[in-house]
Design an enzyme around this catalytic site. Structure first.
Site, PDB file in Angstrom:
ATOM      1  N   HIS A 291       0.817  -1.203   0.000  1.00  0.00           N
ATOM      2  CA  HIS A 291       0.000   0.000   0.000  1.00  0.00           C
ATOM      3  C   HIS A 291       0.852   1.254   0.000  1.00  0.00           C
ATOM      4  O   HIS A 291       2.042   1.205   0.248  1.00  0.00           O
ATOM      5  CB  HIS A 291      -0.968   0.038   1.195  1.00  0.00           C
ATOM      6  CG  HIS A 291      -0.298   0.082   2.521  1.00  0.00           C
ATOM      7  ND1 HIS A 291      -0.274  -0.970   3.377  1.00  0.00           N
ATOM      8  CD2 HIS A 291       0.390   1.072   3.154  1.00  0.00           C
ATOM      9  CE1 HIS A 291       0.391  -0.657   4.470  1.00  0.00           C
ATOM     10  NE2 HIS A 291       0.802   0.592   4.358  1.00  0.00           N
TER      11      HIS A 291
ATOM     12  N   GLU B   9      -3.543   3.568   2.462  1.00  0.00           N
ATOM     13  CA  GLU B   9      -3.653   3.739   3.912  1.00  0.00           C
ATOM     14  C   GLU B   9      -3.673   5.236   4.194  1.00  0.00           C
ATOM     15  O   GLU B   9      -2.748   5.948   3.809  1.00  0.00           O
ATOM     16  CB  GLU B   9      -2.449   3.094   4.595  1.00  0.00           C
ATOM     17  CG  GLU B   9      -2.347   3.350   6.070  1.00  0.00           C
ATOM     18  CD  GLU B   9      -1.031   2.817   6.629  1.00  0.00           C
ATOM     19  OE1 GLU B   9      -0.237   3.643   7.124  1.00  0.00           O
ATOM     20  OE2 GLU B   9      -0.792   1.603   6.556  1.00  0.00           O
TER      21      GLU B   9
ATOM     22  N   HIS C 240       3.087  12.339  -7.679  1.00  0.00           N
ATOM     23  CA  HIS C 240       1.699  11.929  -7.839  1.00  0.00           C
ATOM     24  C   HIS C 240       1.547  10.424  -7.715  1.00  0.00           C
ATOM     25  O   HIS C 240       2.506   9.677  -7.786  1.00  0.00           O
ATOM     26  CB  HIS C 240       1.126  12.409  -9.180  1.00  0.00           C
ATOM     27  CG  HIS C 240       1.719  11.706 -10.369  1.00  0.00           C
ATOM     28  ND1 HIS C 240       2.866  12.125 -10.972  1.00  0.00           N
ATOM     29  CD2 HIS C 240       1.304  10.617 -11.055  1.00  0.00           C
ATOM     30  CE1 HIS C 240       3.147  11.326 -11.984  1.00  0.00           C
ATOM     31  NE2 HIS C 240       2.214  10.383 -12.059  1.00  0.00           N
TER      32      HIS C 240
ATOM     33  N   GLU D 120      -3.047  11.418 -10.486  1.00  0.00           N
ATOM     34  CA  GLU D 120      -3.196  11.388 -11.938  1.00  0.00           C
ATOM     35  C   GLU D 120      -4.273  10.371 -12.294  1.00  0.00           C
ATOM     36  O   GLU D 120      -4.207   9.223 -11.874  1.00  0.00           O
ATOM     37  CB  GLU D 120      -1.881  10.984 -12.604  1.00  0.00           C
ATOM     38  CG  GLU D 120      -1.989  10.824 -14.107  1.00  0.00           C
ATOM     39  CD  GLU D 120      -0.711  10.289 -14.743  1.00  0.00           C
ATOM     40  OE1 GLU D 120      -0.679  10.195 -15.982  1.00  0.00           O
ATOM     41  OE2 GLU D 120       0.245   9.946 -14.008  1.00  0.00           O
TER      42      GLU D 120
END
Length: 136
Positions: free
Chosen positions: A7, A53, A72, A122
């Site tokens: 994550h 998270e 990004h 994005e």
């Protein structure tokens, strides 16, 4: 050797605003983990694992310094125009209208947003393989 990407963690000030934003992008709430001075909210996309998270530090009121290293996170959407309209309806405006990167119409259109804490996201208008240009 690593076997999976688990994550990305983002620190957020207003978890409700962040949850609303990421739910507009299709993320689902999956779980919560409490600590003494913070808690984590876990999100994932339908059919996939938890990949985001959101960490909420108790008592934090100052915005986080994003620095100049983060740029990004990219997310593929199945209909960019529909996603942009849904985000705009909720008050989120893009950095600029959807466009083909570098003016190359062979590439899918993209569009950048900032989440409630300023993290850039994005949106990519369909799945595509990462281009493989030769080294410079």
């Amino acid at each position: 050797m690593p076997t999976a990407f688990v994550h990305t963690c983002l620190r957020v000030l207003d978890p409700d605003a962040s949850l609303r934003f990421y739910e507009l992008l299709g993320f689902e709430r999956r779980g919560r983990l409490n600590f003494d001075t913070a808690h984590n909210l876990y999100l994932g996309l339908p059919g996939g694992p938890d990949v985001l998270e959101l960490t909420v530090n108790d008592g934090r009121t100052d915005p986080y310094d994003l620095g100049d290293g983060y740029n990004h996170m990219a997310i593929v959407v199945d209909d960019l125009d529909h996603t942009v309209a849904r985000l705009e309806e909720a008050g989120h405006l893009p950095e600029r209208a959807p466009y083909h990167p570098g003016g190359n119409e062979q590439l899918p259109r993209i569009c950048f947003y900032a989440d409630p804490d300023g993290y850039r996201i994005e949106l990519i208008d369909r799945r595509f393989d990462t281009p493989q240009d030769p080294d410079r």
